[in-house]
Write an enzyme that holds these catalytic residues in place. Structure first.
Site, PDB file in Angstrom:
ATOM      1  N   GLU A  58       3.956 -14.516 -27.819  1.00  0.00           N
ATOM      2  CA  GLU A  58       3.032 -13.866 -28.589  1.00  0.00           C
ATOM      3  C   GLU A  58       1.862 -14.843 -29.108  1.00  0.00           C
ATOM      4  OE1 GLU A  58       3.512 -13.417 -32.703  1.00  0.00           O
ATOM      5  OE2 GLU A  58       2.709 -11.376 -32.841  1.00  0.00           O
ATOM      6  N   HIS A  67       5.717  -3.421 -33.109  1.00  0.00           N
ATOM      7  CA  HIS A  67       6.028  -3.299 -34.451  1.00  0.00           C
ATOM      8  C   HIS A  67       5.087  -3.631 -35.404  1.00  0.00           C
ATOM      9  CE1 HIS A  67       6.585  -7.317 -33.493  1.00  0.00           C
ATOM     10  NE2 HIS A  67       7.196  -7.509 -34.558  1.00  0.00           N
ATOM     11  N   ASP A  68       4.083  -4.495 -34.961  1.00  0.00           N
ATOM     12  CA  ASP A  68       3.060  -4.782 -35.656  1.00  0.00           C
ATOM     13  C   ASP A  68       1.878  -3.958 -36.110  1.00  0.00           C
ATOM     14  OD1 ASP A  68       3.795  -8.291 -34.816  1.00  0.00           O
ATOM     15  OD2 ASP A  68       4.590  -7.218 -36.474  1.00  0.00           O
ATOM     16  N   ASP A 105       7.869 -15.666 -30.430  1.00  0.00           N
ATOM     17  CA  ASP A 105       7.042 -15.185 -31.723  1.00  0.00           C
ATOM     18  C   ASP A 105       5.815 -16.277 -32.029  1.00  0.00           C
ATOM     19  OD1 ASP A 105       7.133 -13.237 -33.952  1.00  0.00           O
ATOM     20  OD2 ASP A 105       7.021 -15.040 -35.204  1.00  0.00           O
ATOM     21  N   ASP A 115      13.998 -11.882 -29.037  1.00  0.00           N
ATOM     22  CA  ASP A 115      12.844 -12.404 -29.794  1.00  0.00           C
ATOM     23  C   ASP A 115      13.236 -13.832 -30.377  1.00  0.00           C
ATOM     24  OD1 ASP A 115      10.683 -10.211 -31.500  1.00  0.00           O
ATOM     25  OD2 ASP A 115      10.490 -12.506 -31.310  1.00  0.00           O
TER      26      ASP A 115
HETATM   27  O1  TEU Z   1       3.191 -11.651 -35.720  1.00  0.00           O
HETATM   28  C1  TEU Z   1       2.494 -12.400 -35.725  1.00  0.00           C
HETATM   29  C2  TEU Z   1       1.384 -12.192 -36.363  1.00  0.00           C
HETATM   30  O2  TEU Z   1       0.266 -12.819 -36.504  1.00  0.00           O
HETATM   31  C3  TEU Z   1       1.057 -10.764 -36.626  1.00  0.00           C
HETATM   32  O3  TEU Z   1       1.750 -10.539 -37.719  1.00  0.00           O
HETATM   33  C4  TEU Z   1      -0.261 -10.331 -36.790  1.00  0.00           C
HETATM   34  O4  TEU Z   1      -0.781 -11.107 -37.804  1.00  0.00           O
HETATM   35  C5  TEU Z   1      -0.629  -8.828 -37.282  1.00  0.00           C
HETATM   36  O5  TEU Z   1       0.516  -8.599 -38.008  1.00  0.00           O
HETATM   37  C6  TEU Z   1      -1.001  -8.239 -35.935  1.00  0.00           C
HETATM   38  O6  TEU Z   1      -2.448  -8.205 -35.874  1.00  0.00           O
HETATM   39  C7  TEU Z   1       4.778 -12.150 -35.576  1.00  0.00           C
HETATM   40  C8  TEU Z   1       5.778 -11.018 -35.460  1.00  0.00           C
HETATM   41  O7  TEU Z   1       5.192  -9.828 -34.317  1.00  0.00           O
HETATM   42  C9  TEU Z   1       5.544 -10.137 -36.663  1.00  0.00           C
HETATM   43  O8  TEU Z   1       6.056  -8.988 -36.978  1.00  0.00           O
HETATM   44  C10 TEU Z   1       5.969 -11.367 -37.915  1.00  0.00           C
HETATM   45  O9  TEU Z   1       5.864 -10.768 -39.080  1.00  0.00           O
HETATM   46  C11 TEU Z   1       5.306 -12.684 -37.852  1.00  0.00           C
HETATM   47  O10 TEU Z   1       5.157 -13.012 -36.331  1.00  0.00           O
HETATM   48  C12 TEU Z   1       6.024 -13.652 -38.386  1.00  0.00           C
HETATM   49  O11 TEU Z   1       7.156 -14.036 -37.665  1.00  0.00           O
END
Ligand code: TEU
Ligand code: CA
Length: 531
Positions: A249, A316-317, A197, A96
């Protein structure tokens, strides 16, 4: 060689996958001990969420050293062993890559607090306005301001995410050189590539205030701008030195923007978000009833408008997919139906840990059980708006990223086979009913279905490389065909509690209700694959 067009990729959130030393925190030796599980699932690569040194404000998405392993997860030797052991099973490792920001614990940031240091403009530092005004009106991804005052440098620094995640300044060419070296460091170790990311927000064209928006005021100054493409082309040069892979992403991209990012000289594919917005109003915190037809039309649009998609229903989000797009009452059938969607669309399927056994959202009932910084920050914002506690909990609990971060349920016993210590985040009590061990021997389980479909996909090029032909996208049913040469396979999915009729016919290859012949009638949550 586009191995990633034939592979299924599995995402591991290391903190919650397998603990090997009883401290209640998942770790790399634990992952190594579970590689046979991944091989059995037939995955070709693992996307490993960050295992680098980090103070864990955002569980590793706040990196303090890109070349060191977080001691909680193990050592660099463990990491090298993981790469080697995975390789023996023909499983590639994808790291990542979090380069929009670093932790404020990072050496670069600590040095940049001194204006005379060579790191002074590795980040965006600005004076505030008169009477304590912030440098601009931008709002962040985690519901809070984007500027934090640093008493040492007596200036503000930009952070689009948590306040300890400082945005890197790519106007400074030294920053990109540092990142290119980090890529080489990991590519030399034998990783196959990166999941990048929030990669489409790296370039900020100015720090001017932006048009007021409900969320992400100022995003017109950094979302998918030309400057980001320039950066990606320079990263691709390094990737090409090693024939490496990159999936981005990319928040809020349109198909057109995605096409502009998925090119020989930039990314191999991108994660889009639009299909994950069919059960919300303007913001993910304001849920609405899931709209299957909008979901089908969105998936169809992306299948047609992008040459190759990164396919996912969980990560994970995101909250878990069965309660969200399927049915708790029809847990097994709808879990298999969602697996069928994921593994028969055109593109590279990503399976998130626990999805293969139908894991569900957490069973917490109060804020103090949560860990996620985003959930905690948003709860603070709701509190500021005097939203009553019960309603705050309802809003947070349905969307919180912790829903996907509870420890993997390997077995039903104490610690769910994840740990024999005190888990860092609560284990769902449903682990008695939902766990791998109870499904391994059951040919009718969700786990058996994932394994079977993974093999079906591996053995049939029509599912991996066939074209996508939409057939139906209605209130209940999503049906489409995959075609490759003479092979024409039809998939029909009933996303509802009621029976449905479809016009397509064919010999039954698979049915999650065990049907042997097909007459056009689909039972509730029935998935059929026809040839
Ligand atoms: O996520 C980017 C992000 O925009 C997501 O957090 C989104 O806003 C939402 O949570 C899902 O709709 C990446 C990573 O996947 C996340 O875990 C990190 O917190 C974020 O970037 C910062 O690095
Ligand atoms: Ca551990």
């Amino acid at each position: 060689m586009e191995w990633w067009k034939d592979a299924i990729i599995y995402q591991i959130y290391p903190r919650s996958f397998q603990d090997s030393n009883g401290d209640g925190i998942g770790d790399i030796p634990g992952i190594i001990s579970r590689l046979d599980h991944l091989q059995e699932l037939g995955v070709g690569a693992v996307w490993l969420s960050p295992v680098y040194k980090s103070p864990n404000a955002d569980n590793g998405y706040d990196i303090s050293d890109y070349r060191e392993i977080n001691p909680e997860y193990g050592t660099m030797e463990d990491m090298e062993r993981l790469i080697a052991e995975a390789g023996k099973r023909n499983i590639r490792i994808i790291m990542d890559l979090v380069i929009n920001h670093t932790s404020t614990d990072h050496y670069w940031f600590r040095q940049s607090r001194d204006k005379t240091s060579g790191y002074a403009d590795y980040y965006y530092w600005r004076h505030g306005g008169p009477d304590g005004a912030l440098p601009n009106n931008w709002t962040g991804f985690f519901g809070e301001d984007c500027w934090e005052f640093d008493p040492e440098r007596c200036e503000y620094y930009l952070h689009l995410f948590a306040r300890t995640q400082a945005d890197l300044n790519y106007h400074n060419p030294a920053v990109l050189e540092e990142v290119r070296d980090i890529l080489r460091f990991w590519l030399r170790k034998g990783v196959a590539g990166f999941r990048c990311d929030v990669i489409n927000i790296l370039w900020k064209d100015s720090l001017e205030s932006g048009r007021k928006r409900l969320a992400l005021t100022g995003s017109e100054h950094y979302l998918s701008l030309e400057g980001t493409h320039r950066i990606l082309r320079q990263l691709r040069e390094v990737l090409d030195e090693y024939g490496a892979f990159a999936v981005g992403e990319t928040v809020f991209v349109s198909p057109e923007q995605a096409r502009a990012l998925c090119r020989e000289d930039e990314l191999d594919m991108v994660f889009s978000f639009e299909h994950m917005e069919c059960d919300q109003y303007f913001l993910k915190w304001f849920k609405r009833k899931f709209r299957p037809e909008a979901f089908f039309n969105c998936l169809t649009k992306w299948q047609k408008e992008l040459a190759w998609n990164a396919l996912y229903l969980e990560n994970h989000d995101q909250p878990r997919s069965i309660p969200r797009f399927g049915s708790e009452a029809h847990w097994k059938e709808s879990g298999k139906l969602l697996a069928t969607l994921l593994l028969t669309l055109r593109g590279t399927p990503f399976i998130y840990q626990g999805q293969e056994i139908g894991m569900m959202n957490f069973d917490f009932d109060r804020m103090r059980q949560l860990n996620d910084v985003e959930s905690k920050n948003v709860e603070k914002v709701l509190r500021r708006f005097h939203i009553p506690r019960k309603l705050r909990w309802k809003i947070i609990s349905r969307t919180s990223r912790d829903n996907a971060r509870t420890p993997f349920q390997w077995s039903g016993g104490e610690g769910a086979g994840f740990t024999d210590g005190r888990p860092w985040l609560g284990i769902n009590r449903n682990c008695q009913e939902i766990n791998l061990a109870s499904q391994e021997e059951d040919p009718d389980s969700i786990w058996s279905w994932y394994k079977d479909l993974s093999r079906l996909r591996r053995e049939n090029g029509v599912l991996r490389r066939g074209s996508f032909v939409p057939l139906e996208a209605g209130e209940q049913v999503f049906a489409y065909r995959r075609e490759l040469g003479e092979e024409k396979w039809t998939v029909a999915l009933n996303f509802s509690d009621k029976p449905a009729r479809v016009s397509c016919r064919g010999g039954v290859v698979r049915s999650n209700l065990g049907r042997e012949t097909f007459d056009g009638n689909l039972g509730p949550w029935e998935a059929v694959i026809l040839r």
